[in-house]
Design a protein around this motif. Structure first.
Motif, mmCIF file in Angstrom:
data_model
loop_
_atom_site.group_PDB
_atom_site.id
_atom_site.type_symbol
_atom_site.label_atom_id
_atom_site.label_comp_id
_atom_site.label_asym_id
_atom_site.label_seq_id
_atom_site.Cartn_x
_atom_site.Cartn_y
_atom_site.Cartn_z
ATOM 1 N N SER B 45 0.846 -1.199 0.000
ATOM 2 C CA SER B 45 0.000 0.000 0.000
ATOM 3 C C SER B 45 0.880 1.248 0.000
ATOM 4 C CB SER B 45 -0.953 0.000 1.192
ATOM 5 O OG SER B 45 -0.217 0.099 2.379
ATOM 6 N N SER B 50 -2.826 2.652 -7.226
ATOM 7 C CA SER B 50 -4.096 3.332 -7.497
ATOM 8 C C SER B 50 -3.871 4.625 -8.259
ATOM 9 C CB SER B 50 -4.833 3.649 -6.191
ATOM 10 O OG SER B 50 -5.366 2.480 -5.644
ATOM 11 N N GLU B 171 -8.416 -2.270 -7.210
ATOM 12 C CA GLU B 171 -8.687 -3.189 -6.102
ATOM 13 C C GLU B 171 -10.170 -3.582 -6.035
ATOM 14 O OE1 GLU B 171 -6.635 -2.884 -2.561
ATOM 15 O OE2 GLU B 171 -5.165 -1.413 -3.250
ATOM 16 N N SER B 174 -11.187 -5.752 -2.867
ATOM 17 C CA SER B 174 -10.626 -5.503 -1.530
ATOM 18 C C SER B 174 -11.680 -5.162 -0.484
ATOM 19 C CB SER B 174 -9.601 -4.364 -1.593
ATOM 20 O OG SER B 174 -8.561 -4.722 -2.454
#
Lengths: 257, 251
Positions: B45, B50, B171, B174
């Motif tokens: 992360s 993203s 994602e 997720s």
């Protein structure tokens, strides 16, 4: 609702009951069974038209104006946001009564100096004042409502190609409106009550008519009591309308992602 | 499995950088994705995955470098172009369905307002897509009445309604309960087999092995490693990628 009607009824009985025993009440001034009382009542209740018309038009204008002012407030552009801030801070700092005087007595002078012969009558003077004064608050409500809608909604709308206005119209505002309905209803109620100020510039609405009867009948207690109940009835009707609208729009449903 | 990959690039990123304040989200990214290629992006992360996909469809604006998507340079101006944006479908981690609209209304909004389709044609297209994501019977429900997996499949159908050239997945599983992940991944794999260009940010390595033509590993805003799935999983070249894969594959 039932409990509210009962409460009203109880208060009425209480005040009405007082009249016969203590003598401090003089309900005869608005006793519909006497000719004079009936004329007074008709005159007082006749103020509903003006109060309702004033409030409704002012509320609609205030919502439109508020939305218009809120839009630059949510912009990424600093200059546009500044316009929003200045409007809101300035307008909401002005007390209603001075603003009413300024619009009613002052604005025509400005028009005249500009060579325009525009007269503002009490009705429109009151509407302009109420609408502008309230729009600062409505604008803040809209801004808060729009900003409370998750960023992802705008992003999703963008990815299916909607432009700014379509995103507002079809995605953001319908959701924001559901959330801000209760505070907007508050503002509407506020407008109804503040419309009483129109009485000072001669608008024949509920309060003005009550004042006029008080002057001729010297019965302020009874007439102002009735006046209070007249406003109460209006506000209860609004409350009901808004509750109905909330249910219809599903405002109480929590909105997901 | 390696699909036939067209030789025309769908996305070309050249020296792309992007910062949020002092944080460098993307650091000199160079990436070419061919037409019909399926690229899976993974990484810890904060590694910029993203941001990478969000720069491609203009949800984030890049500071340096250039991004070319289906022959158009991504500029502030082209981002305003509804037709350009509708060619890049996007599926979000949080679904981002419109909660005040029914499933059907969610699907036809874009085709009607952006593509100017009439309602009849839009409904027809939407029905076919709901069939494809296997929830034709939910069309009159509100998103909140659906499970997470169903919501995400509606979101995929909504994106497909615009007939995009490229699909971006940020994602997509997720936010889902474990038992709903496979129903969404199955739909994405079906889509992959139909040949649309896809860039998928995910940690679902089983899915990556099945669907990806190429794996990309990002860390610290950089593309650290990229390879075909077999070599990526079996012989990672960098220690950073190896550690990452060990961590997510040991479960």
């Amino acid at each position: 609702m039932k409990s509210r009607i009962l409460l009203l009824f109880a208060i009425f009985l209480f005040t009405h009951g007082c009249s016969s025993s203590s003598g401090t009440w003089g309900w005869y001034v608005i006793d519909p069974s006497t000719k004079a009382g009936w004329i007074n009542i008709k005159f007082l209740i006749g103020g509903f038209y003006a109060t309702i018309a004033l409030s409704l038009i002012a509320a609609v204008l205030s919502i439109l104006l508020g939305l218009l002012v809120a839009m630059p407030g949510i912009s990424d552009n600093k200059f546009l946001r500044a316009i929003n801030r200045i409007y809101v801070e300035f307008v909401r700092a002005i007390p209603l009564l001075p603003m009413l005087f300024w619009v009613f007595y002052g604005l025509p002078v400005i028009f005249k100096s500009m060579g325009l012969n525009i007269q503002i009558d009490a009705f429109w003077g009151a509407i302009i004042t109420l609408a502008i004064s309230d729009s600062a608050f409505t604008a803040e409500i809209f801004r808060a409502g729009i900003q409370s809608i998750a960023r992802g909604q705008t992003e999703a709308a963008q990815t299916i190609g909607l432009n700014y206005f379509q995103t507002m119209r079809y995605v953001i505002l319908p959701q924001a409106l559901r959330r801000i309905l209760p505070p907007l209803a508050n503002q509407f109620i506020y407008i109804v009550k503040m419309s009483a100020f129109a009485s000072v510039i001669g608008m024949q609405e509920l309060t003005r008519r009550a004042n006029e009867i008080v002057v001729t009948e010297y019965r302020p207690l009874e007439i102002y009591t009735l006046l209070i109940f007249e406003y109460l009835i209006l506000v209860i009707i609004i409350s009901f309308g808004v509750r109905w609208l909330e249910r219809k729009l599903g405002s109480n449903e929590s909105a997901g992602g | 499995m390696i699909n036939d990959v067209n030789s025309i690039p769908a996305v070309t990123m050249t020296n792309v950088s992007k910062s949020f304040g002092d944080f460098k989200a993307l650091n000199d990214i160079n990436l070419t994705v061919m037409n019909g290629e399926k690229v899976v992006v993974c990484g810890p992360s904060g590694s910029g995955k993203s941001t990478l996909v969000r720069c491609i469809n203009g949800l984030e604006s890049h500071e340096n470098g250039s991004i070319n998507v289906i022959g158009e340079e991504v500029t502030p101006r082209i981002k305003q172009n509804a037709l350009f944006r509708s060619k890049i479908g996007m599926v979000f981690q949080q679904f981002n369905l419109f909660p005040h609209l029914t499933v059907m209304q969610n699907l036809i909004l874009g085709p009607m307002k952006t593509l100017g389709m009439n309602k009849k044609d839009a409904l027809k297209r939407a029905e076919a897509l709901l069939e494809r994501v296997q929830i034709p019977e939910q069309s009159e429900k509100k998103p909140s009445q659906l499970s997470g997996g169903q919501q995400q499949r509606v979101a995929i159908a909504r994106a497909l309604c615009m007939e995009p050239k490229i699909m971006l997945f940020d994602e997509p599983t997720s936010a889902l309960d474990p038992e709903m992940i496979s129903e969404v991944l199955d739909v994405i794999i079906d889509l992959a087999n139909e040949g649309i260009t896809m860039i998928v940010v995910t940690h679902e390595m089983g899915f990556a092995k099945k669907a990806a033509d190429r794996m990309i590993f990002m860390d610290g805003g950089k593309i650290v490693e990229q390879n075909d799935p077999e070599n990526f999983f079996n012989n990672p070249k960098t220690d950073r990628c190896k550690t990452f894969l060990d961590q997510i594959l040991q479960h």
